[in-house]
Scaffold this motif. Structure first.
Motif, short mmCIF file in Angstrom:
data_model
loop_
_atom_site.label_atom_id
_atom_site.label_comp_id
_atom_site.label_asym_id
_atom_site.label_seq_id
_atom_site.Cartn_x
_atom_site.Cartn_y
_atom_site.Cartn_z
N VAL A 108 0.84 -1.20 0.00
CA VAL A 108 0.00 0.00 0.00
C VAL A 108 0.88 1.26 0.00
CG1 VAL A 108 -1.68 1.32 1.36
CG2 VAL A 108 -1.95 -1.16 1.10
N ARG A 109 1.95 1.19 0.80
CA ARG A 109 2.85 2.34 0.88
C ARG A 109 3.48 2.64 -0.48
NH1 ARG A 109 7.53 4.08 1.25
NH2 ARG A 109 8.48 2.05 0.85
N ILE A 110 3.93 1.57 -1.16
CA ILE A 110 4.52 1.76 -2.48
C ILE A 110 3.49 2.33 -3.46
CG2 ILE A 110 5.46 0.52 -4.49
CD1 ILE A 110 6.79 -1.38 -2.38
N GLU A 111 2.26 1.81 -3.33
CA GLU A 111 1.21 2.22 -4.26
C GLU A 111 0.85 3.72 -4.11
OE1 GLU A 111 -3.49 1.17 -4.99
OE2 GLU A 111 -2.19 -0.34 -4.05
N PHE A 112 0.85 4.18 -2.85
CA PHE A 112 0.39 5.57 -2.64
C PHE A 112 1.50 6.59 -2.40
CE2 PHE A 112 -3.46 3.18 -1.98
CZ PHE A 112 -4.42 3.98 -2.58
N LEU A 113 2.67 6.09 -1.96
CA LEU A 113 3.72 7.05 -1.62
C LEU A 113 5.04 6.78 -2.35
CD1 LEU A 113 2.92 6.98 2.19
CD2 LEU A 113 2.70 9.01 0.76
N GLY A 114 5.06 5.71 -3.18
CA GLY A 114 6.29 5.33 -3.87
C GLY A 114 6.68 6.30 -4.98
N ARG A 115 7.79 5.97 -5.61
CA ARG A 115 8.31 6.85 -6.66
C ARG A 115 7.33 7.00 -7.82
NH1 ARG A 115 12.29 5.40 -9.92
NH2 ARG A 115 12.30 3.32 -8.98
N LYS A 116 6.58 5.92 -8.14
CA LYS A 116 5.68 5.98 -9.29
C LYS A 116 4.23 6.24 -8.87
CE LYS A 116 8.55 2.91 -12.04
NZ LYS A 116 8.81 1.47 -12.19
N ALA A 117 4.04 6.60 -7.59
CA ALA A 117 2.67 6.80 -7.09
C ALA A 117 2.07 8.08 -7.69
CB ALA A 117 2.71 6.90 -5.57
N PRO A 118 0.74 8.12 -7.91
CA PRO A 118 0.07 9.31 -8.46
C PRO A 118 0.39 10.57 -7.66
CG PRO A 118 -1.46 7.47 -8.23
CD PRO A 118 -0.18 7.02 -7.64
N LEU A 119 0.50 10.40 -6.29
CA LEU A 119 0.76 11.58 -5.45
C LEU A 119 2.11 12.21 -5.81
CD1 LEU A 119 -0.23 13.33 -3.12
CD2 LEU A 119 0.88 11.73 -1.53
N THR A 120 3.10 11.34 -6.07
CA THR A 120 4.42 11.82 -6.44
C THR A 120 4.36 12.57 -7.77
OG1 THR A 120 5.26 9.83 -5.40
CG2 THR A 120 6.84 11.10 -6.68
N ARG A 121 3.56 12.02 -8.65
CA ARG A 121 3.40 12.66 -9.96
C ARG A 121 2.75 14.04 -9.79
NH1 ARG A 121 -0.55 11.40 -12.80
NH2 ARG A 121 -0.79 9.28 -12.03
N ILE A 122 1.73 14.08 -8.92
CA ILE A 122 1.01 15.35 -8.69
C ILE A 122 1.95 16.40 -8.11
CG2 ILE A 122 -0.72 16.44 -7.19
CD1 ILE A 122 -2.49 13.99 -7.69
N LEU A 123 2.78 15.96 -7.14
CA LEU A 123 3.72 16.89 -6.51
C LEU A 123 4.67 17.50 -7.55
CD1 LEU A 123 4.45 15.12 -3.13
CD2 LEU A 123 4.01 17.57 -3.38
N ARG A 124 5.09 16.57 -8.50
CA ARG A 124 6.02 17.06 -9.52
C ARG A 124 5.35 18.05 -10.47
NH1 ARG A 124 7.73 11.79 -10.98
NH2 ARG A 124 9.21 11.12 -9.40
N SER A 125 4.02 17.88 -10.62
CA SER A 125 3.33 18.73 -11.62
C SER A 125 2.94 20.10 -11.07
CB SER A 125 2.08 18.00 -12.15
OG SER A 125 1.14 17.89 -11.10
N VAL A 126 3.26 20.31 -9.76
CA VAL A 126 2.90 21.61 -9.16
C VAL A 126 3.50 22.77 -9.97
CG1 VAL A 126 3.25 23.11 -7.16
CG2 VAL A 126 2.47 20.77 -6.83
N GLY A 127 4.72 22.50 -10.45
CA GLY A 127 5.42 23.54 -11.18
C GLY A 127 4.74 23.96 -12.48
N GLU A 128 3.81 23.06 -12.98
CA GLU A 128 3.15 23.39 -14.24
C GLU A 128 1.94 24.29 -14.03
OE1 GLU A 128 2.40 19.44 -15.73
OE2 GLU A 128 4.56 19.03 -15.54
N LEU A 129 1.58 24.49 -12.74
CA LEU A 129 0.41 25.32 -12.47
C LEU A 129 0.76 26.81 -12.63
CD1 LEU A 129 -0.97 23.55 -9.26
CD2 LEU A 129 -2.13 23.66 -11.48
N PRO A 130 -0.26 27.63 -12.85
CA PRO A 130 0.00 29.08 -12.91
C PRO A 130 0.71 29.54 -11.65
CG PRO A 130 -2.31 28.57 -13.41
CD PRO A 130 -1.67 27.30 -13.03
N GLN A 131 1.57 30.49 -11.76
CA GLN A 131 2.41 31.00 -10.68
C GLN A 131 1.67 31.25 -9.38
OE1 GLN A 131 5.89 31.84 -11.25
NE2 GLN A 131 5.88 31.86 -8.99
N ASP A 132 0.49 31.91 -9.44
CA ASP A 132 -0.21 32.29 -8.21
C ASP A 132 -0.87 31.12 -7.48
OD1 ASP A 132 -1.89 31.96 -10.35
OD2 ASP A 132 -3.44 33.28 -9.52
N GLN A 133 -0.96 29.96 -8.14
CA GLN A 133 -1.61 28.83 -7.48
C GLN A 133 -0.59 27.84 -6.90
OE1 GLN A 133 -4.19 27.14 -10.43
NE2 GLN A 133 -5.46 28.99 -10.55
N ARG A 134 0.68 28.00 -7.33
CA ARG A 134 1.67 26.99 -6.96
C ARG A 134 1.80 26.79 -5.47
NH1 ARG A 134 6.49 28.59 -11.02
NH2 ARG A 134 5.29 28.27 -12.91
#
Ligand code: PHE
Length: 343
Positions: A31-57
């Motif tokens: 479960v930990r690997i699934e939700f918090l691992g390197r390939k987990a969706p959450l990790t992907r979301i965290l990485r995509s923060v930078g793609e958001l408009p400046q004021d929302q980051r």
């Protein structure tokens, strides 16, 4: 931004449910690997923060980190719970790969084995089994057997009395009188049973022990029938090579009386400690039924004759199995008794 927050909340809820419902450490790790691992969706979301408009980051990043932190804490707490539960489990759970343990199997007592065999041999001669009470009256135990109450055998010192007139029988001979009273000749019985005497409990005495009584009554039974029947038994039980000896003796209820010896099987008759150097071992008291006993039970002593015998079963078991101490027969020690399982 709305989509971003919605998918974060969905992940948070799914992760929380998966973590708290994990039932083993290995499952929790998955479960930990699934939700918090390197390939987990959450990790992907965290990485995509930078793609958001400046004021929302800033607020998006803070929210994603909060979710990550919460799931990490939940996983840690659940891991602690699971390892505590595992430690509380009993160490030895049933190990199905262990070989089975043999079940305890009971067996007949050596005295029972010997008593059954003796009765079976006499059955070949037409004797059937009879029984009598262990609590007996003085009449059957003594008087009917031509034994006056001042005879040493009737002495209170030698006997367990239950009242003035009742006692634990001192021998199986009272069953002779009981059977003769209720039946007419021919009589041929063997009577196994426990008897009681105020004897010390030592290597060769027990206060309660088993006897087998024998009685044959008919017209024309002679001393020859007596000797032949006893000899037949001795040879069947101890083997064709066993020598046999009749010694004159006395019992109030037989006339003449004899004690019967067999040659000592341990030394072959040469003399040893078991036979006390004599080469012979006594196995029974016996004799021709005294006419006074017939009178006491209502048989015509002019018409009927017979013979009787009584032997100690433990004695004979000791001879057969070379048991040095009679107490071994009564201790109930399983290590001793197990040796007779095949008997
Ligand atoms: N009842 C005798 C005893 O206990 C043995 C015996 C039985 C002797 C029958 C003679 C006849 O010692």
């Amino acid at each position: 931004m709305e989509d971003f927050l919605a998918s974060l909340r969905e992940l948070e809820e799914a992760g929380r449910t998966a973590i708290v419902s994990a039932t083993a450490s290995e499952e929790l790790e998955q479960v930990r690997i699934e939700f918090l691992g390197r390939k987990a969706p959450l990790t992907r979301i965290l990485r995509s923060v930078g793609e958001l408009p400046q004021d929302q980051r800033r607020s998006a990043g803070a929210e994603a980190n909060r979710v990550k932190k919460r799931l990490l804490e939940l996983a840690e707490a659940r891991a602690a719970e699971l390892s505590a539960a595992a430690a509380a489990q009993p160490v030895s759970e049933i190990d199905l790969t262990l070989p089975g343990r043999a079940r305890w199997r009971g067996s007949r007592h050596p005295c029972t084995v010997v008593a059954d065999e003796i009765c079976a041999i006499f059955k070949e001669l037409g004797f059937s089994r009879a029984r009598g009470p262990e609590a007996e009256t003085t009449w059957y135990n003594f008087t009917a057997l031509n034994t006056s109450l001042d005879h040493p055998a009737a002495d209170e010192q030698d006997t367990f009395y239950l009242g003035d007139d009742t006692l634990l029988r001192t021998h199986t001979s009272p069953v002779q009188a009981r059977v003769m009273e209720r039946s007419q000749p021919p009589v041929r019985i063997v009577v196994p049973g426990v008897v009681f005497r105020r004897d010390p409990f030592d290597a060769s005495h027990a206060p309660a022990f088993e006897q087998i009584e024998g009685l044959a009554v008919d017209e024309g039974i002679s001393f020859v029938d007596f000797k032949a029947s006893i000899s037949y038994f001795v040879h069947r039980f101890f083997g064709a090579d066993a020598a046999i000896r009749f010694r004159p003796s006395f019992f109030p209820f037989t006339e003449p009386s004899a004690e019967v010896d067999v040659s000592c099987a341990i030394c072959g008759g040469d003399g040893c400690s078991t036979c006390k150097g004599t080469g012979w071992l006594e196995i029974m008291g016996a004799g021709m039924v005294d006419p006074a006993v017939f009178e006491n039970v209502g048989y015509d002593p002019e018409r009927y004759t017979g013979f009787a015998f009584g032997m100690g079963v433990g004695r004979i078991a000791m001879l057969r199995y070379q048991i040095p101490d009679i107490r071994l027969l009564y201790d109930g020690d399983v290590r001793f008794l197990q040796q007779f399982q095949s008997a």
